[in-house]
Structures are given as structure tokens and as C-alpha cells.
Design an enzyme around this catalytic site. Sequence first.
Site, PDB file in Angstrom:
ATOM      1  N   ARG A 108      49.588  27.084  36.047  1.00  0.00           N
ATOM      2  CA  ARG A 108      49.008  28.438  36.125  1.00  0.00           C
ATOM      3  C   ARG A 108      50.114  29.463  36.127  1.00  0.00           C
ATOM      4  O   ARG A 108      51.060  29.369  36.900  1.00  0.00           O
ATOM      5  CB  ARG A 108      48.242  28.607  37.448  1.00  0.00           C
ATOM      6  CG  ARG A 108      46.938  27.962  37.492  1.00  0.00           C
ATOM      7  CD  ARG A 108      46.044  28.536  38.572  1.00  0.00           C
ATOM      8  NE  ARG A 108      46.653  28.894  39.839  1.00  0.00           N
ATOM      9  CZ  ARG A 108      45.990  29.464  40.829  1.00  0.00           C
ATOM     10  NH1 ARG A 108      44.711  29.762  40.702  1.00  0.00           N
ATOM     11  NH2 ARG A 108      46.575  29.761  41.956  1.00  0.00           N
ATOM     12  N   THR A 112      49.210  36.075  35.902  1.00  0.00           N
ATOM     13  CA  THR A 112      47.868  36.196  35.294  1.00  0.00           C
ATOM     14  C   THR A 112      46.904  35.123  35.798  1.00  0.00           C
ATOM     15  O   THR A 112      45.693  35.253  35.656  1.00  0.00           O
ATOM     16  CB  THR A 112      47.953  36.040  33.758  1.00  0.00           C
ATOM     17  OG1 THR A 112      48.379  34.695  33.474  1.00  0.00           O
ATOM     18  CG2 THR A 112      48.932  37.021  33.141  1.00  0.00           C
ATOM     19  N   ASP A 204      49.075  24.882  48.241  1.00  0.00           N
ATOM     20  CA  ASP A 204      49.400  24.427  46.885  1.00  0.00           C
ATOM     21  C   ASP A 204      49.378  22.901  46.862  1.00  0.00           C
ATOM     22  O   ASP A 204      50.252  22.234  47.435  1.00  0.00           O
ATOM     23  CB  ASP A 204      50.790  24.959  46.493  1.00  0.00           C
ATOM     24  CG  ASP A 204      51.092  24.665  45.037  1.00  0.00           C
ATOM     25  OD1 ASP A 204      50.997  23.486  44.618  1.00  0.00           O
ATOM     26  OD2 ASP A 204      51.420  25.615  44.298  1.00  0.00           O
ATOM     27  N   ASP A 207      52.524  21.031  45.383  1.00  0.00           N
ATOM     28  CA  ASP A 207      53.679  21.073  46.292  1.00  0.00           C
ATOM     29  C   ASP A 207      53.478  20.136  47.475  1.00  0.00           C
ATOM     30  O   ASP A 207      54.421  19.464  47.917  1.00  0.00           O
ATOM     31  CB  ASP A 207      53.899  22.506  46.796  1.00  0.00           C
ATOM     32  CG  ASP A 207      54.600  23.372  45.758  1.00  0.00           C
ATOM     33  OD1 ASP A 207      55.118  22.819  44.767  1.00  0.00           O
ATOM     34  OD2 ASP A 207      54.614  24.602  45.943  1.00  0.00           O
TER      35      ASP A 207
HETATM   36  C1  PRP Z   1      46.977  23.963  40.522  1.00  0.00           C
HETATM   37  C2  PRP Z   1      45.904  22.904  40.664  1.00  0.00           C
HETATM   38  C3  PRP Z   1      45.054  23.137  39.462  1.00  0.00           C
HETATM   39  C4  PRP Z   1      45.122  24.618  39.277  1.00  0.00           C
HETATM   40  C5  PRP Z   1      43.850  25.219  39.763  1.00  0.00           C
HETATM   41  O1  PRP Z   1      47.932  23.561  39.617  1.00  0.00           O
HETATM   42  O2  PRP Z   1      46.407  21.604  40.747  1.00  0.00           O
HETATM   43  O3  PRP Z   1      45.508  22.466  38.296  1.00  0.00           O
HETATM   44  O4  PRP Z   1      46.226  25.083  40.050  1.00  0.00           O
HETATM   45  O5  PRP Z   1      43.833  26.572  39.546  1.00  0.00           O
HETATM   46  P1  PRP Z   1      42.814  27.267  38.526  1.00  0.00           P
HETATM   47  O6  PRP Z   1      41.459  26.678  38.800  1.00  0.00           O
HETATM   48  O7  PRP Z   1      42.901  28.715  38.921  1.00  0.00           O
HETATM   49  O8  PRP Z   1      43.288  27.017  37.145  1.00  0.00           O
HETATM   50  P2  PRP Z   1      49.245  24.424  39.302  1.00  0.00           P
HETATM   51  O9  PRP Z   1      49.002  25.298  38.129  1.00  0.00           O
HETATM   52  O10 PRP Z   1      49.722  25.072  40.573  1.00  0.00           O
HETATM   53  O11 PRP Z   1      50.266  23.326  38.806  1.00  0.00           O
HETATM   54  P3  PRP Z   1      50.890  22.068  39.566  1.00  0.00           P
HETATM   55  O12 PRP Z   1      49.768  21.075  39.801  1.00  0.00           O
HETATM   56  O13 PRP Z   1      51.891  21.580  38.579  1.00  0.00           O
HETATM   57  O14 PRP Z   1      51.506  22.531  40.860  1.00  0.00           O
HETATM   58  N1  URA Z   2      46.062  25.663  43.142  1.00  0.00           N
HETATM   59  C1  URA Z   2      46.334  25.111  44.344  1.00  0.00           C
HETATM   60  O1  URA Z   2      47.099  24.145  44.437  1.00  0.00           O
HETATM   61  N2  URA Z   2      45.766  25.654  45.418  1.00  0.00           N
HETATM   62  C2  URA Z   2      44.906  26.703  45.361  1.00  0.00           C
HETATM   63  O2  URA Z   2      44.400  27.137  46.410  1.00  0.00           O
HETATM   64  C3  URA Z   2      44.650  27.263  44.095  1.00  0.00           C
HETATM   65  C4  URA Z   2      45.232  26.710  42.993  1.00  0.00           C
END
Ligand code: PRP
Ligand code: URA
Length: 213
Positions: A108, A112, A204, A207
Site C-alpha cells: 500500500r 494514497t 501493521d 511488521d
Molecule cells: C497490509 C495488509 C494488506 C493491506 C490491507 O499490507 O497485509 O495487504 O495492507 O490494506 P488495504 O485493504 O487498505 O489494501 P501492506 O501493504 O502494509 O504490505 P506488507 O504486508 O508487505 O506489510
Molecule cells: N494493514 C495492516 O497491516 N493493518 C491495518 O490496520 C491496515 C492495513
Amino acid sequence: MDFSMDNVTIFNHPLIQHKISILRDKRTGTNEFRALIEEIAMLMGFEALRDLPLQEVEVETPIETCMTPMIAGKKMAVVPILRAGLGMVNGILALVPSAKVGHIGLYRDEVTHEPHEYYCKLPSPIEQRTIVVTDPMLATGGSAVAAVDFIKQHGGRNIKFMAIIAAPEGLKRLQEAHPDIQIYIGHLDRELNENAYICPGLGDAGDRIFGTK
Ligand code: PRP
Ligand code: URA
């Protein structure tokens, strides 16, 4: 019994709720967090896979030969949305060890909140498989919608989406974009905050699973 509406199942099983509460606790460390994500995925998968097709096969028991049911057709595919969806894969593989695993890399944009794709590899023939897309968090729904769009563009048809925590906004967006898929949610939380994080959520997920910041 689990509460379900149209194509959405929201789990209210006490074991799932208990484990999600431990996930939420900011004191829960990486080892325990990772194990819980896997356990919850397995518990949810048990229900989500209840419609896997069966076929009668012949088996010789120590007593006699009989016809007995086994999973039919092409094997399943588990498709985690990277990174955090990876944490759920072993929970599903514990149920269906022969499943193939695809990967969709999305992150993400911090400003945005829109998803950006950086990787995609799906097992073929994808159109003949039951596909379980995993991601612990369904926040705005952007990542989930993009992942399912992508799988459909590659021919995927029978798609199930599994998230441990969802925001109402994300669930609505995914349902509207893809009314034909089955959605499984561990807990439906209150709302998104101004940074598009789920409240109360668990922070997160990526993380916390991988111990990054
Ligand atoms: C997080 C999560 C989802 C997304 C959800 O991933 O694991 O994939 O955000 O958010 P959305 O519904 O608003 O799209 P992130 O983009 O943080 O990546 P990561 O798993 O690599 O940390
Ligand atoms: N992605 C995450 O990991 N946590 C949230 O709360 C939203 C998006």
C-alpha cells in the site's frame, strides 16, 4: 454457530475470538503472533473448505475393499498477498498439504493507500482450482480487490478470500467489486482511521509477523 450473510462468513467461534484478542495485544511478540496467525487461518480454513468436492475412490482396508470419499479434481491453490498473507499459508497447508501456493506481491502506498503490484506467480491451471486468497487485514479493500482482479485476469474462477480482521469499508468494497467470491472474516472491526489502519485492529500485520518496523 458462525454468523453468515450472503457471500460473507464472519466467525464468532470462541477459540477464534480468543486468539484474535491475543493478536491485538501490543505486548504479543513475533513468535506468538506468527503462531496465532497460522492457528487462526487453520481454524477458519476448516470452515471455508467445507464445500470442497469429493469423489468416491476404492480403498482396501484390512477388512475389505470399500468405496470411500476423497477430495476430487484439481488440487487447491493458496494465494497469499505478500507479505502478511504468507503468515496464513501454513495454517491452510496443514489442512490440505497437497495444495499449490501462488504469490501476489502488493504494497500500500503510504500516502494514497492504493495498492501497488510488484510480483505475481500463480499455479496452473489456475482456472481449475479452488483458490484461497489469504491476507490477515482487509482495510480499505484496495489490496484484496486488486489481488482478486489479478487472479480473475489469469483465469481464476472459484475464489475464496480469507482475512482475520476486516474494516466495514474494506468488506463493502470487496463485496461490491467481486460479488461472486466467498469471503471469510475472523472479526469485523469498527472503522478505519485517517491513516487507513483498522481500529481497534492489531497494527501493521506484516511488521508484527516478520518483526520489522
Ligand atoms: C497490509 C495488509 C494488506 C493491506 C490491507 O499490507 O497485509 O495487504 O495492507 O490494506 P488495504 O485493504 O487498505 O489494501 P501492506 O501493504 O502494509 O504490505 P506488507 O504486508 O508487505 O506489510
Ligand atoms: N494493514 C495492516 O497491516 N493493518 C491495518 O490496520 C491496515 C492495513
